[in-house]
Scaffold this active site. Structure first.
Site, PDB file in Angstrom:
ATOM      1  N   HIS A 183      31.739  49.609  46.638  1.00  0.00           N
ATOM      2  CA  HIS A 183      32.354  49.693  45.308  1.00  0.00           C
ATOM      3  C   HIS A 183      32.322  48.298  44.688  1.00  0.00           C
ATOM      4  O   HIS A 183      32.654  47.320  45.348  1.00  0.00           O
ATOM      5  CB  HIS A 183      33.806  50.172  45.420  1.00  0.00           C
ATOM      6  N   GLY A 243      44.756  31.121  33.155  1.00  0.00           N
ATOM      7  CA  GLY A 243      44.175  30.508  34.338  1.00  0.00           C
ATOM      8  C   GLY A 243      42.944  29.674  34.026  1.00  0.00           C
ATOM      9  O   GLY A 243      42.490  29.589  32.885  1.00  0.00           O
ATOM     10  N   PRO A 244      42.367  29.065  35.048  1.00  0.00           N
ATOM     11  CA  PRO A 244      41.237  28.149  34.867  1.00  0.00           C
ATOM     12  C   PRO A 244      39.913  28.884  34.715  1.00  0.00           C
ATOM     13  O   PRO A 244      39.801  30.066  35.052  1.00  0.00           O
ATOM     14  CB  PRO A 244      41.254  27.348  36.177  1.00  0.00           C
ATOM     15  N   GLN A 245      38.900  28.181  34.206  1.00  0.00           N
ATOM     16  CA  GLN A 245      37.547  28.744  34.211  1.00  0.00           C
ATOM     17  C   GLN A 245      36.884  28.543  35.566  1.00  0.00           C
ATOM     18  O   GLN A 245      35.957  29.274  35.915  1.00  0.00           O
ATOM     19  CB  GLN A 245      36.691  28.125  33.098  1.00  0.00           C
ATOM     20  N   GLU A 246      37.372  27.552  36.324  1.00  0.00           N
ATOM     21  CA  GLU A 246      36.874  27.379  37.691  1.00  0.00           C
ATOM     22  C   GLU A 246      37.363  28.553  38.534  1.00  0.00           C
ATOM     23  O   GLU A 246      38.520  28.955  38.431  1.00  0.00           O
ATOM     24  CB  GLU A 246      37.384  26.074  38.297  1.00  0.00           C
ATOM     25  N   VAL A 247      36.477  29.080  39.361  1.00  0.00           N
ATOM     26  CA  VAL A 247      36.845  30.254  40.142  1.00  0.00           C
ATOM     27  C   VAL A 247      36.637  29.990  41.627  1.00  0.00           C
ATOM     28  O   VAL A 247      35.640  29.398  42.038  1.00  0.00           O
ATOM     29  CB  VAL A 247      36.040  31.498  39.682  1.00  0.00           C
ATOM     30  N   LYS A 255      35.633  31.153  45.228  1.00  0.00           N
ATOM     31  CA  LYS A 255      34.798  32.202  45.808  1.00  0.00           C
ATOM     32  C   LYS A 255      35.621  33.143  46.678  1.00  0.00           C
ATOM     33  O   LYS A 255      35.305  34.322  46.805  1.00  0.00           O
ATOM     34  CB  LYS A 255      33.665  31.579  46.625  1.00  0.00           C
ATOM     35  N   ALA A 256      36.683  32.612  47.274  1.00  0.00           N
ATOM     36  CA  ALA A 256      37.513  33.415  48.173  1.00  0.00           C
ATOM     37  C   ALA A 256      38.465  34.344  47.432  1.00  0.00           C
ATOM     38  O   ALA A 256      38.931  35.333  47.998  1.00  0.00           O
ATOM     39  CB  ALA A 256      38.311  32.505  49.098  1.00  0.00           C
ATOM     40  N   LYS A 257      38.754  34.050  46.151  1.00  0.00           N
ATOM     41  CA  LYS A 257      39.735  34.841  45.403  1.00  0.00           C
ATOM     42  C   LYS A 257      39.123  35.630  44.258  1.00  0.00           C
ATOM     43  O   LYS A 257      39.592  36.719  43.920  1.00  0.00           O
ATOM     44  CB  LYS A 257      40.838  33.923  44.869  1.00  0.00           C
TER      45      LYS A 257
END
Length: 297
Positions: A89, A178-182, A184-186
């Site tokens: 999914h 929130g930030p534009q940086e993301v 990978k784990a979340k």
């Protein structure tokens, strides 16, 4: 009055196999009565679980519902690593999707306010890029449009699975909170508010994904099929592909109509179609289950 002032929140989390994490997520809600989980739908093949949370919004109080869902979200982000996740999914984050619905006499404005406040907290406190949609977003943008811009529907692993962490270090679409940086784990979170949406999945006994995609396309409003119906064709174990349907106006187009059309399209493709199923209760059933939980607590 309590029966008439209820808010519902559906929380979709990208995990179904890590029982320790799921138990922790469910415990996180308990300090915030009268919020309660009235349904839990797990799907191991999809690697996904959906929780239906209900609470009173009487006397202008929405803190119980918001705080309960925030606690579940925080616990999910603390206990689940998207980089280790795989499933058939699509998903954009550990907490993939949160949607608020009014129940009974509660207004869409009331639940939209809760959704907006929750999204701001997820973005500012948990530092996860968060997108608003539906009645919670000033332009009323759709969940589908956000997902398409973020690449939600593109599988990234053989076998038509979604696996590993979020692909980008910066989200291409500016989040509402929130930030534009993301991470990978979340990943990212979509939070919205809208009228009731029913999820109805129909199994097709086949490994021919192209054929089932044709069926899904012809069933959807986007493909010239049924009004207010969105569809995806998703592999669901060996020899089964599901036509997963969002019924955006279930009082007008329900599971029976969807089932009938998919069966007809299946016959045209020479494929066997199984009996579909809903992943949640109706709004009336949810209210009844919630009241029973309160009375028995």
């Amino acid at each position: 009055m309590l029966r008439e002032m209820l808010g519902c929140c559906k929380v979709y989390i990208s995990e179904a196999r890590n029982k320790t994490a799921l138990e922790a997520i469910e415990r996180a809600l308990k300090p915030f009565p009268p919020a309660a989980i009235v349904n839990k739908f797990e799907d191991a093949a999809y690697g996904r679980v959906g929780y239906t949370v209900v609470s009173s919004l009487a006397n202008g109080s929405s803190s119980s519902l918001k705080n309960a869902v925030f606690a579940m979200v925080k616990t999910a982000l603390d206990t689940i690593n998207l980089e280790l996740h795989c499933g058939s999914h699509p998903r954009l984050g550990v907490v993939d999707h949160i949607c608020f619905h009014p129940l009974s006499q509660t207004s869409i404005e009331q639940v939209s306010s809760v959704a907006n406040s929750l999204a701001m907290d997820i973005g500012s406190i948990l530092r996860v890029p968060t997108y608003l949609y539906g009645a919670a977003e000033k332009e009323q943008c759709t969940l589908d449009s956000i997902r398409r811009k973020l690449g939600y529907f593109k599988a990234n692993r053989e076998g038509h699975e979604w696996a590993g962490g979020f692909d980008l270090e910066m989200v291409p679409l500016k989040p509402d909170a929130g930030p534009q940086e993301v991470s990978k784990a979340k990943g990212v979170v979509a939070v919205g508010a809208c009228g009731w949406v029913s999820n109805y999945n129909v199994p097709v006994m086949s490994n021919d994904l192209k054929a089932v995609r044709r069926i899904a396309r012809k069933t959807s409003e986007r493909g010239g099929g049924l009004a207010s119906v969105q569809t995806m064709a998703l592999v669901h174990g060996e020899g089964v592909i599901e036509v997963a349907c969002n019924l955006l106006n279930p009082s007008q187009v329900g599971g029976d109509e969807v089932q009938g059309l998919i069966e007809r399209l299946g016959r045209e493709e020479g494929l066997l179609v199984g009996k579909g199923y809903y992943t949640d209760y109706t709004p009336d059933q949810i209210v009844e289950r919630y009241m029973d939980l309160l009375n028995n607590s």
